[in-house]
Design a protein around this motif. Structure first.
Motif, PDB file in Angstrom:
ATOM      1  N   TYR A 135       1.066  -1.077   0.073  1.00  0.00           N
ATOM      2  CA  TYR A 135      -0.048   0.095   0.017  1.00  0.00           C
ATOM      3  C   TYR A 135       0.863   1.391  -0.012  1.00  0.00           C
ATOM      4  CZ  TYR A 135      -3.142   3.582   1.530  1.00  0.00           C
ATOM      5  OH  TYR A 135      -4.089   4.754   1.539  1.00  0.00           O
ATOM      6  N   VAL A 149      -2.720  -5.581  -3.846  1.00  0.00           N
ATOM      7  CA  VAL A 149      -2.148  -4.461  -3.017  1.00  0.00           C
ATOM      8  C   VAL A 149      -2.155  -5.035  -1.506  1.00  0.00           C
ATOM      9  CG1 VAL A 149      -2.177  -1.902  -2.122  1.00  0.00           C
ATOM     10  CG2 VAL A 149      -2.597  -2.848  -4.377  1.00  0.00           C
ATOM     11  N   VAL A 205      -3.609  -3.380   2.842  1.00  0.00           N
ATOM     12  CA  VAL A 205      -4.789  -2.318   2.823  1.00  0.00           C
ATOM     13  C   VAL A 205      -5.933  -3.257   3.750  1.00  0.00           C
ATOM     14  CG1 VAL A 205      -4.403  -1.580   0.577  1.00  0.00           C
ATOM     15  CG2 VAL A 205      -5.734  -3.933   0.666  1.00  0.00           C
ATOM     16  N   THR A 206      -6.894  -2.391   4.198  1.00  0.00           N
ATOM     17  CA  THR A 206      -8.200  -2.754   4.984  1.00  0.00           C
ATOM     18  C   THR A 206      -9.197  -2.766   4.061  1.00  0.00           C
ATOM     19  OG1 THR A 206      -8.490  -0.551   5.664  1.00  0.00           O
ATOM     20  CG2 THR A 206      -7.318  -2.038   7.175  1.00  0.00           C
ATOM     21  N   THR A 207      -9.318  -2.034   3.013  1.00  0.00           N
ATOM     22  CA  THR A 207     -10.307  -1.975   2.063  1.00  0.00           C
ATOM     23  C   THR A 207      -9.977  -1.663   0.698  1.00  0.00           C
ATOM     24  OG1 THR A 207     -11.636  -0.305   3.641  1.00  0.00           O
ATOM     25  CG2 THR A 207     -12.515  -0.543   1.531  1.00  0.00           C
ATOM     26  N   LYS A 208     -10.709  -2.671  -0.251  1.00  0.00           N
ATOM     27  CA  LYS A 208     -10.549  -2.552  -1.775  1.00  0.00           C
ATOM     28  C   LYS A 208     -11.800  -2.621  -2.246  1.00  0.00           C
ATOM     29  CE  LYS A 208      -7.678  -6.607  -1.664  1.00  0.00           C
ATOM     30  NZ  LYS A 208      -6.968  -7.393  -2.227  1.00  0.00           N
ATOM     31  N   GLY A 220      -7.347   7.302   1.231  1.00  0.00           N
ATOM     32  CA  GLY A 220      -6.646   6.315   0.332  1.00  0.00           C
ATOM     33  C   GLY A 220      -6.331   6.709  -0.805  1.00  0.00           C
ATOM     34  N   TYR A 221      -6.375   5.982  -1.772  1.00  0.00           N
ATOM     35  CA  TYR A 221      -6.014   6.123  -3.409  1.00  0.00           C
ATOM     36  C   TYR A 221      -6.840   5.592  -4.285  1.00  0.00           C
ATOM     37  CZ  TYR A 221      -0.960   7.215  -1.568  1.00  0.00           C
ATOM     38  OH  TYR A 221      -0.108   7.878  -0.988  1.00  0.00           O
ATOM     39  N   ARG A 267     -10.483   1.845  -5.470  1.00  0.00           N
ATOM     40  CA  ARG A 267      -9.901   2.410  -4.472  1.00  0.00           C
ATOM     41  C   ARG A 267      -9.580   1.569  -3.266  1.00  0.00           C
ATOM     42  NH1 ARG A 267     -13.708   7.955  -3.237  1.00  0.00           N
ATOM     43  NH2 ARG A 267     -13.169   8.818  -5.050  1.00  0.00           N
ATOM     44  N   PHE A 268      -8.498   1.972  -2.706  1.00  0.00           N
ATOM     45  CA  PHE A 268      -7.865   1.166  -1.690  1.00  0.00           C
ATOM     46  C   PHE A 268      -7.619   2.215  -0.553  1.00  0.00           C
ATOM     47  CE2 PHE A 268      -6.751  -0.464  -5.825  1.00  0.00           C
ATOM     48  CZ  PHE A 268      -6.676  -1.873  -5.393  1.00  0.00           C
ATOM     49  N   SER A 269      -7.776   1.470   0.712  1.00  0.00           N
ATOM     50  CA  SER A 269      -7.257   2.392   1.786  1.00  0.00           C
ATOM     51  C   SER A 269      -6.643   1.609   2.783  1.00  0.00           C
ATOM     52  CB  SER A 269      -8.424   3.032   2.399  1.00  0.00           C
ATOM     53  OG  SER A 269      -9.831   1.975   2.724  1.00  0.00           O
ATOM     54  N   ALA A 270      -5.709   1.926   3.763  1.00  0.00           N
ATOM     55  CA  ALA A 270      -5.010   1.337   4.895  1.00  0.00           C
ATOM     56  C   ALA A 270      -5.645   1.258   6.213  1.00  0.00           C
ATOM     57  CB  ALA A 270      -3.652   1.688   5.043  1.00  0.00           C
TER      58      ALA A 270
END
Length: 150
Positions: A7, A80, A83-86, A121-122, A147-150
Motif C-alpha cells: 500500500y 495490494v 490494505v483494509t479496504t479494496k 486512500g488512493y 479505491r484502496f485504503s489502509a
C-alpha cells in the motif's frame, strides 16, 4: 502474472502496464447463468440453435457479462498488500467494441493510467482492454476506477 505491491508504494504505480490476465473460455453455461441473474434471456445469448442463423453465426455473451469479467481479471493482475479496504469505485468510457462468441477465449490487459490521493486512500484509474483470442478488435475497452485504503 500478478503484480504485488505494498500500500505504501501505490502512489508510484501511474503508467504501470500490469500485462495480461490468464485466458478464460466463455461457455454457454456462464452466459445462461448471467441471463438468469439479469433476466436478459434474449435469444442471441441463450438459444444456440436460433443464434446459428443470427448475425454472429452462434450465441454471443452479453456485453455486460464481458464487462463483468474485468473483476476476475483485475484480481489476477494486481494485489495490494497492507490494505483494509479494496472497492470497485466505478467505470468510465465503457465501449463494447466487438462481440464475444460462446466458446471464445478472452483475457484482459490493464494499464494504471492515474493514481489519485482521495480521502482515506488512493484511487486508481485503470485502462482495461478485454481481447478475444484471434480477434481483430477488442471486445471491451473501459477505464475502471478502484479505491484502496489502509
Amino acid at each position: 502474472m500478478t503484480t504485488t505491491v505494498a500500500y505504501a508504494d501505490i502512489a508510484g504505480l501511474a503508467g504501470t502496464d500490469l500485462g495480461w490476465s490468464d485466458w478464460l473460455e466463455v461457455t454457454q453455461s456462464r452466459v445462461d447463468l448471467f441471463a438468469d441473474a439479469t433476466d436478459d434471456h434474449q435469444w442471441i445469448h441463450v438459444d444456440p440453435e436460433r443464434a446459428k442463423d443470427g448475425p454472429f453465426g452462434g450465441p454471443i455473451a452479453h456485453g455486460y457479462l464481458s464487462l463483468s469479467l474485468t473483476v476476475k481479471f483485475w484480481t489476477e493482475l494486481l494485489e495490494v498488500t497492507g490494505v483494509t479496504t479494496k472497492v470497485n469505485y466505478g467505470l468510465d468510457k465503457v465501449r463494447f467494441v466487438s462481440p464475444v462468441k460462446v466458446g471464445a477465449r478472452v483475457r484482459m490487459n490493464a494499464v494504471i493510467a492515474e493514481v489519485t490521493e482521495v480521502r482515506g486512500g488512493y484511487q486508481l484509474a485503470v485502462d482495461q482492454t478485454i481481447e478475444v483470442d484471434g480477434g481483430d478488435k477488442p471486445a471491451v475497452v473501459a477505464r475502471g476506477l478502484y479505491r484502496f485504503s489502509a
